[in-house]
Design a protein around this motif. Structure first.
Motif, mmCIF file in Angstrom:
data_model
loop_
_atom_site.group_PDB
_atom_site.id
_atom_site.type_symbol
_atom_site.label_atom_id
_atom_site.label_comp_id
_atom_site.label_asym_id
_atom_site.label_seq_id
_atom_site.Cartn_x
_atom_site.Cartn_y
_atom_site.Cartn_z
ATOM 1 N N SER A 1 0.714 6.007 4.948
ATOM 2 C CA SER A 1 0.222 7.335 4.568
ATOM 3 C C SER A 1 -0.548 7.336 3.253
ATOM 4 C CB SER A 1 1.399 8.313 4.455
ATOM 5 O OG SER A 1 2.142 8.348 5.652
ATOM 6 N N SER A 2 -0.438 6.274 2.457
ATOM 7 C CA SER A 2 -1.067 6.233 1.132
ATOM 8 C C SER A 2 -2.203 5.216 1.108
ATOM 9 C CB SER A 2 -0.021 5.858 0.071
ATOM 10 O OG SER A 2 -0.626 5.573 -1.165
ATOM 11 N N ARG B 1 -3.627 4.074 -1.497
ATOM 12 C CA ARG B 1 -3.351 3.126 -2.596
ATOM 13 C C ARG B 1 -2.475 1.982 -2.116
ATOM 14 N NH1 ARG B 1 -3.149 -0.060 -6.083
ATOM 15 N NH2 ARG B 1 -2.900 0.226 -8.337
#
Length: 482
Positions: A105-106, A108
Motif C-alpha cells: 500500500s505504500s 515508499r
C-alpha cells in the motif's frame, strides 16, 4: 567457577562477538553498498523491527521470567514453553499479513518490496529461535557457542556473495539465513529437553502480563527506531545511511553493558520471589557499578575518536555522520543504567506498568523532538532526540525503582569515571603528534587510555567492585591486598 561467573563469562564471549563481527562486516558492507544502499536497508530493517516486536508480544522478557520459575519441573517447563511459542506463532502470522498489506500500500516501501518479503520470512523464523527458553534455564554456554558459530558462517557468506550495490537484497537475506539456522538448531535442542505439546494449554493466563510487557516493548521501540523512520520519510536514504552508521557504532558498546542484564534476570527473579533482599541488593550493586565502570569510558572514548572511527569503519563518504556519532556516544550511559532499573528491578518485581509509563513519556519526548529537529538538522536532529529521550526515560525509571526497592546510586564512582576518562583527550592529542592514520590513532589511543583508566581505577580510586572481580582470577590475587 560458580554458575553465575560461568554465565557471565559465556555472555561476555557472546557480547565480544557482537562487537567484533560488526567491526569486520560493517566497514566492508558500508563501502560496497554506500550511504544510500545502507540507508535503504536500515530503513526497511527498522520497519521490520516494529513487526518483530509486535509478533513477539513481550515474550522475550516475559518468557525468561516464566521459564526461570519452572526450570526444575520438566512437565511445567514443557507446558509453559508450548503455550508461549504457540502465542508467538499466532501473532507472527498476523504480523506477516499486516506487513504484506502495508508494503503493497505504500510507494515508499514498494520501491524495495524484496527487502520486506525477506523481512516477512524473518518474522516467521524468529518464532522458533526462542532464545528466552535457554536464557530462562541459564544455558548461556549453548547460546554463545551457537551464536558465534552462525555469525562466523554468515561472515563467510558476506565476503563470498556481496560484491556490489546490486547485492543489496542478498545482503539483507543473510539475516534470514542466520535466523533460519538458529531456529532449526534451537528447536532440535529444545525437543531434547522438554516435550512440546499443544494439547490442554492455558493461553489466557499469559495474555494480561504479556500485553503489559508488549505495550512497553512496542512503545520503547517507537522511540528507539522511530527516529530512523521519521528521518527516512522527511529526508532521504542518504541521511538515513549517515544516521544508521553513527547509531550502529554508538550502540556497539551497549552489547557489553547488556551482559549482566541477561544473566541476572533469572537470578533476581528467584531472589525477589524468595524475598532474599540482601542477595538482590548485592547483585544490583555489582550490576550498577559494572555499567558505570564501562559505559562512561566507552562514551567519552567514542566522542573523542568519532572522526577516526567513521573514517575507518564506514569510509570518508560517511564523514557527515561524525557529529551524530558524537551526540549518540553518550546514549550507552543512559541505556545501560535504565536497563538496571527496568530489567533488573521493576521486571522481576512484576512492575511492568511502571516501565510502560516511563516508555510512554519517552515516546512523547521522542516524537516532539524528532519532528522539530529532523527537518532542520537531519541526522544530528535525530541523534539529539534519541539522547534526550533516553535521558528522560532513565530519570523516570530511577524514581520508580528507588520508591519500590532501595538501591544506592554510585555517584562517587560516576565522578571518578568521568574525571579519569577526561584524560583520553590528552592521550589522543599526544598520539596525533606522532600519526594521523585512523587505525593507528584509534589503536594507540585505546591502548594507552585503557591502561591509564584501569590503573587509576585500581591504584588511585581503589574501585572495590573492579578489585573484587579481578582478584578472583588466580594470577591477580595480589589485588586483594590493595
Amino acid at each position: 567457577m560458580s554458575g553465575l561467573k560461568k554465565n557471565i563469562a559465556f555472555n561476555t564471549l557472546l557480547s565480544i562477538s557482537q562487537i567484533l563481527f560488526p567491526l569486520v562486516t560493517f566497514p566492508y558492507a558500508s563501502r560496497i553498498l554506500g550511504p544510500e544502499g545502507m540507508g535503504a536497508i536500515n530503513f526497511a530493517d527498522n520497519i521490520i523491527t516494529y513487526f518483530l516486536i509486535f509478533s513477539a508480544l513481550g515474550i522475550p522478557l516475559y518468557g525468561v521470567r516464566e521459564i526461570a520459575k519452572v526450570k526444575n519441573d520438566p512437565v511445567a517447563l514443557g507446558k509453559v514453553f508450548s503455550e508461549l511459542i504457540l502465542i508467538h506463532l499466532l501473532t507472527s502470522l498476523l504480523s506477516i499479513v499486516i506487513l504484506l498489506v502495508v508494503s503493497l500500500s505504500s510507494d515508499r516501501l514498494l520501491e524495495n518490496i524484496d527487502l520486506y518479503k525477506i523481512g516477512m520470512t524473518i518474522l516467521l523464523g524468529n518464532v522458533f529461535i526462542a532464545e528466552w527458553f535457554f536464557q530462562g534455564i541459564e544455558k548461556f554456554k549453548y547460546i554463545a557457542i551457537r551464536t558465534v558459530s552462525i555469525r562466523i558462517f554468515t561472515i563467510v557468506l558476506l565476503f563470498a556473495l556481496i560484491h556490489s550495490v546490486a547485492d543489496l537484497n542478498l545482503y539483507y537475506a543473510l539475516n534470514l539465513i542466520a535466523t533460519l539456522l538458529a531456529a532449526a538448531v534451537n528447536m532440535y535442542s529444545i525437543s531434547k529437553i522438554v516435550k512440546i505439546s499443544f494439547r490442554h494449554l492455558s493461553l489466557k493466563k499469559h495474555l494480561r502480563p504479556l500485553l503489559i510487557i508488549f505495550s512497553n516493548s512496542i512503545i520503547t521501540t517507537i522511540y528507539l527506531v522511530f527516529d530512523t523512520i521519521i528521518l527516512g520519510f522527511l529526508t532521504s536514504n542518504v541521511y538515513v545511511g549517515y544516521y544508521s552508521a553513527s547509531m550502529r557504532i554508538s550502540k556497539l558498546s551497549l552489547v557489553v553493558i547488556g551482559v549482566l542484564s541477561a544473566v541476572l534476570l533469572p537470578r533476581l527473579t528467584i531472589a525477589f520471589k524468595e524475598k532474599k533482599w540482601e542477595e538482590a541488593k548485592s547483585l544490583l550493586h555489582k550490576s550498577m557499578n559494572f555499567v558505570v565502570f564501562f559505559s562512561i569510558p566507552f562514551a567519552i572514548g567514542t566522542y573523542c575518536l568519532a572522526e577516526e572511527i567513521i573514517r575507518l569503519f564506514a569510509g570518508n563518504k560517511y564523514l557527515p555522520a561524525v557529529g551524530s556519532l558524537q551526540i549518540l556516544s553518550f546514549i550507552v550511559i543512559f541505556v545501560g543504567i535504565s536497563q538496571v532499573f527496568a530489567n533488573e528491578i521493576l521486571l522481576p518485581l512484576h512492575q511492568e506498568k511502571k516501565i510502560l509509563h516511563a516508555s510512554l513519556f519517552g515516546v512523547v519526548v521522542s516524537l516532539v523532538l524528532n519532528f522539530l529537529l529532523i527537518p532542520h538538522f537531519q541526522q544530528n536532529g535525530a541523534a539529539v532526540s534519541s539522547l534526550a529521550t533516553e535521558f528522560t526515560v532513565t530519570i523516570i525509571l530511577f524514581f520508580f525503582s528507588t520508591k519500590i526497592f532501595k538501591i544506592k546510586f554510585p555517584i562517587i564512582e560516576v565522578l571518578q569515571a568521568i574525571i579519569t576518562s577526561g584524560l583520553f583527550f590528552l592521550v589522543k592529542f599526544l598520539v596525533l603528534k606522532v600519526t594521523i592514520v585512523p587505525i593507528i590513532v584509534i589503536a594507540l589511543t585505546v591502548i594507552f587510555s585503557s591502561i591509564i583508566y584501569l590503573s587509576i581505577q585500581l591504584f588511585v580510586w581503589r574501585n572495590k567492585s573492579v578489585l573484587d572481580v579481578l582478584a578472583g582470577f588466580g594470577t591477580l590475587k595480589f589485588l586483594q591486598r590493595i
